[in-house]
Design an enzyme around this catalytic site. Structure first.
Site, PDB file in Angstrom:
ATOM      1  N   HIS A 187       0.814  -1.216   0.000  1.00 33.97           N
ATOM      2  CA  HIS A 187       0.000   0.000   0.000  1.00 33.97           C
ATOM      3  C   HIS A 187       0.845   1.263   0.000  1.00 33.97           C
ATOM      4  O   HIS A 187       0.386   2.323  -0.409  1.00 33.97           O
ATOM      5  CB  HIS A 187      -1.005  -0.025   1.152  1.00 33.97           C
ATOM      6  CG  HIS A 187      -2.145  -0.940   0.842  1.00 33.97           C
ATOM      7  ND1 HIS A 187      -2.161  -2.243   1.250  1.00 33.97           N
ATOM      8  CD2 HIS A 187      -3.240  -0.749   0.075  1.00 33.97           C
ATOM      9  CE1 HIS A 187      -3.262  -2.820   0.770  1.00 33.97           C
ATOM     10  NE2 HIS A 187      -3.930  -1.937   0.058  1.00 33.97           N
ATOM     11  N   GLU A 428     -11.532 -10.524  -4.846  1.00 36.62           N
ATOM     12  CA  GLU A 428     -10.086 -10.475  -4.601  1.00 36.62           C
ATOM     13  C   GLU A 428      -9.603 -11.694  -3.822  1.00 36.62           C
ATOM     14  O   GLU A 428      -8.466 -11.739  -3.372  1.00 36.62           O
ATOM     15  CB  GLU A 428      -9.686  -9.177  -3.892  1.00 36.62           C
ATOM     16  CG  GLU A 428     -10.428  -8.895  -2.599  1.00 36.62           C
ATOM     17  CD  GLU A 428     -10.021  -7.574  -1.950  1.00 36.62           C
ATOM     18  OE1 GLU A 428      -8.982  -7.013  -2.307  1.00 36.62           O
ATOM     19  OE2 GLU A 428     -10.774  -7.119  -1.066  1.00 36.62           O
ATOM     20  N   ASP A 452      -4.757  -8.529  -4.258  1.00 38.91           N
ATOM     21  CA  ASP A 452      -4.980  -9.628  -3.320  1.00 38.91           C
ATOM     22  C   ASP A 452      -5.278 -10.929  -4.059  1.00 38.91           C
ATOM     23  O   ASP A 452      -4.839 -11.992  -3.638  1.00 38.91           O
ATOM     24  CB  ASP A 452      -6.111  -9.278  -2.350  1.00 38.91           C
ATOM     25  CG  ASP A 452      -5.600  -8.383  -1.231  1.00 38.91           C
ATOM     26  OD1 ASP A 452      -4.509  -8.671  -0.709  1.00 38.91           O
ATOM     27  OD2 ASP A 452      -6.267  -7.389  -0.895  1.00 38.91           O
ATOM     28  N   CYS A 499      -9.891  -3.172 -10.358  1.00 36.59           N
ATOM     29  CA  CYS A 499      -9.349  -1.987  -9.683  1.00 36.59           C
ATOM     30  C   CYS A 499      -7.996  -2.249  -9.043  1.00 36.59           C
ATOM     31  O   CYS A 499      -7.420  -1.374  -8.414  1.00 36.59           O
ATOM     32  CB  CYS A 499     -10.333  -1.452  -8.649  1.00 36.59           C
ATOM     33  SG  CYS A 499     -10.642  -2.618  -7.325  1.00 36.59           S
TER      34      CYS A 499
HETATM   35  C1  PEP Z   1      -6.657  -5.312  -4.519  1.00 35.74           C
HETATM   36  O1  PEP Z   1      -6.487  -6.152  -3.635  1.00 35.74           O
HETATM   37  O2  PEP Z   1      -6.376  -5.515  -5.707  1.00 35.74           O
HETATM   38  C2  PEP Z   1      -7.218  -3.990  -4.186  1.00 35.74           C
HETATM   39  C3  PEP Z   1      -7.562  -3.144  -5.128  1.00 35.74           C
HETATM   40  O3  PEP Z   1      -7.311  -3.639  -2.885  1.00 35.74           O
HETATM   41  P1  PEP Z   1      -6.041  -3.256  -1.975  1.00 35.74           P
HETATM   42  O4  PEP Z   1      -4.861  -3.097  -2.890  1.00 35.74           O
HETATM   43  O5  PEP Z   1      -6.367  -2.016  -1.249  1.00 35.74           O
HETATM   44  O6  PEP Z   1      -5.910  -4.440  -1.077  1.00 35.74           O
HETATM   45 MG    MG Z   2      -7.334  -5.873  -1.667  1.00 42.03          MG
END
Ligand code: PEP
Ligand code: MG
Length: 537
Positions: A187, A428, A452, A499
């Protein structure tokens, strides 16, 4: 010049001075200094900075809490003028030791002295000595109490950065990030992308005190970090930076254009955001909407839960700025690498597979209800969709819908206006992809979280930089799960987007279009790049 290689997670070139961001809990090191006068001056500057900080805090506290509560910061300021304390520090520096250590020696001596006094008032000053000393040590060590302390924008270099540390940094003061640890789907990398700052992770180098303040170049195009580059290299990098900016300007011409292939296939192209401050970049990049609002960032970098009112104001601000364009708010996805002390989560062996996201929300419904109330209240001010993270079963959706139903009923009874809200889920987890035929019957849309989905499918921890090379981001297992999810979604007449970071991988844009993906949501910095890829097909 020293040259190191790292993994580029955000493209771009930055030239500036290095700022070594150290962890809050770094312990005070005792080192010898050669230039005692320079060290004394460094200490004196730190004292001045501490006084300036205290003056700001005093004013803030006076306005918000009143004179009585603010007084303590005046006292701290006065203590920083205490000759005995200052001389004790300076004496240790004169013996040839670093400022941080000298302050810790003074702290110890004064703590002992105050603690042994009979007078209760003087005894209580022990905590204040601790406070002012910690403040000085942090300033000397470059540890910001709120992000980083610097006048000019800098290249932030760190062993590692947590999402909470990154969100606290003033974006205007950062030119680039370089970390020794970290991986491209962490992140922190995602935040760097949302800040549109060149960033390298997994950089093979040892951090040393001498680096601090030196001129450096971050080449986020080739994954290089150069400290004190020679004049000709510096010039070359500046030229390349100009070229890079010009290339971006080429992409600018795509603003206002459709996301359409030569044969007329259209797709929605949205942006991912973490808070209201990211909306300008999304609009600037001409994103068609917000495909992922990582609402948990509202919970990071603070000491207590954001209230319903605070959340409502944030969601409303985003919706108003987006002016009718769709905003997909993902409910709280705290846990794993997104840690917040006040949640008091117990340490876990495998936090990525632990108590996180929707699991916390369903286990602590009061938290979930507060967020849902804020989102539904904000829905009167634009076009909102809500999606839920880390879903693995139909049962979870049923429980979510029950809670959502209660929230809407309550708000109606209280007289709040609300808009139409689409409800979707993040796909995910491999479980969600595999049962997407069943899940599709329960929701309005799917948004595939490839970050994920990839880590769980390939059993590759997205935080583990050692596995970065071994992880095939185009692995057929992941692509098949995406395809399956799209097909199952379409069979039930719902739209399916992506996403995760893979949505911005232009090597896959054609594949995603062939699969029938309806929407791609990427960091603002990647919107025009993906638009170009679509239009080139
Ligand atoms: C993902 O897991 O692809 C996602 C968009 O959520 P995050 O990256 O915040 O876990
Ligand atoms: Mg995620």
């Amino acid at each position: 010049m020293k040259r190191y290689t790292g993994k580029s997670v955000v493209e771009g070139i930055a030239v500036g001075r290095i700022y070594w961001y150290k962890k809050q809990n770094s312990k005070v090191e005792k080192t010898e200094v050669l230039d005692v006068n320079a060290e004394t001056e460094r200490f004196e500057r730190a004292v001045e900075t501490a006084k300036e900080q205290l003056a700001v805090i005093y004013e803030h506290a006076r306005r918000n809490l009143g004179e009585d509560h603010a007084m303590i910061f005046e006292i701290h300021k006065t203590m920083l003028e205490d000759k005995n304390y200052l001389d004790t520090v300076k004496n240790v520096i004169e013996e040839g030791f670093n400022g941080e250590y000298a302050v810790s020696v003074a702290e110890e001596q004064f703590t002992e002295m105050f603690a042994s006094m009979d007078d209760e008032y003087m005894k209580a000053r022990v905590a204040d000595i601790g406070d002012i000393s910690k403040r000085l040590i942090n300033i000397l060590a470059g540890i910001g109490e709120d992000g980083i302390q610097t006048e000019e924008p800098v290249i932030v270099v760190a062993e590692d950065l947590t999402p909470s540390e990154t969100v606290k940094m003033d974006k205007d003061k950062v030119l680039a990030f370089v970390t020794v640890k970290g991986s491209s789907n962490s992140h922190t990398a995602i935040l760097a992308r949302s800040m549109n700052l060149p960033a390298l992770v997994n950089t093979q180098m040892e951090l040393t005190e001498e680096m601090n303040g030196k001129m450096a170049v971050v080449d986020g195009l080739n994954g290089e970090f150069m400290i004190e580059p020679e004049e000709d290299i510096l010039e070359e990098m500046i030229t390349r930076k100009t070229q890079w900016t010009a290339d971006l300007t080429g992409l600018e011409q795509l603003k206002g254009k459709e996301n359409v292939t030569h044969d007329g296939r259209r797709i929605n192209l949205y942006a991912n955001i973490g808070d209201v401050n990211d909306v300008d970049a999304a609009l600037e990049a001409d994103a068609g909407g917000i495909g992922l609002f990582r609402s948990e960032f509202l919970y990071l970098g603070r000491n207590d839960y954001p209230s319903e009112e605070e959340q409502f104001e944030s969601y409303k601000a985003v919706l108003e700025k987006m002016n009718g364009k769709k905003v997909i708010i993902r409910t709280l996805d705290i846990g794993a690498d997104k840690k917040v002390d006040y949640f008091k989560l117990e340490p876990e062996e495998n936090p990525a597979m632990g108590y996180r996201a929707i699991r916390i929300c369903l286990d602590r419904p009061e938290l979930f209800i507060t967020q849902l109330r804020a989102i539904y209240r904000a829905s009167a001010y634009g076009t909102v969709a809500i999606m839920f993270p880390m879903i693995v079963s139909v049962d979870e959706i049923i429980r979510i819908k029950e809670i959502v139903g209660q929230v809407k009923e309550q708000l109606l009874a209280e007289g709040f206006r609300m808009g139409e809200v689409e409800l979707g889920i993040m796909v995910e987890t491999p479980a969600a992809a595999v049962i997407s035929d069943q899940l599709a019957k329960e929701v309005d849309f799917f948004s595939i979280g490839t970050n994920d989905l990839t880590q769980y499918t390939l059993a590759v921890d997205r935080q583990n930089q050692k596995l970065e090379g071994t992880c095939d981001t185009h692995h057929p297992a992941v692509l098949r799960l995406i395809q399956m999810t799209v097909e199952n979604g379409h069979r039930e007449g719902i739209w399916v987007g992506i996403c995760g970071e893979l949505a911005a991988d232009t090597g896959l844009t054609h594949t995603f279009l062939d699969m029938g993906v309806d929407e791609l949501s990427v960091s603002a910095v990647n919107v025009l790049k993906v638009r170009k890829a679509i239009r080139d097909i």
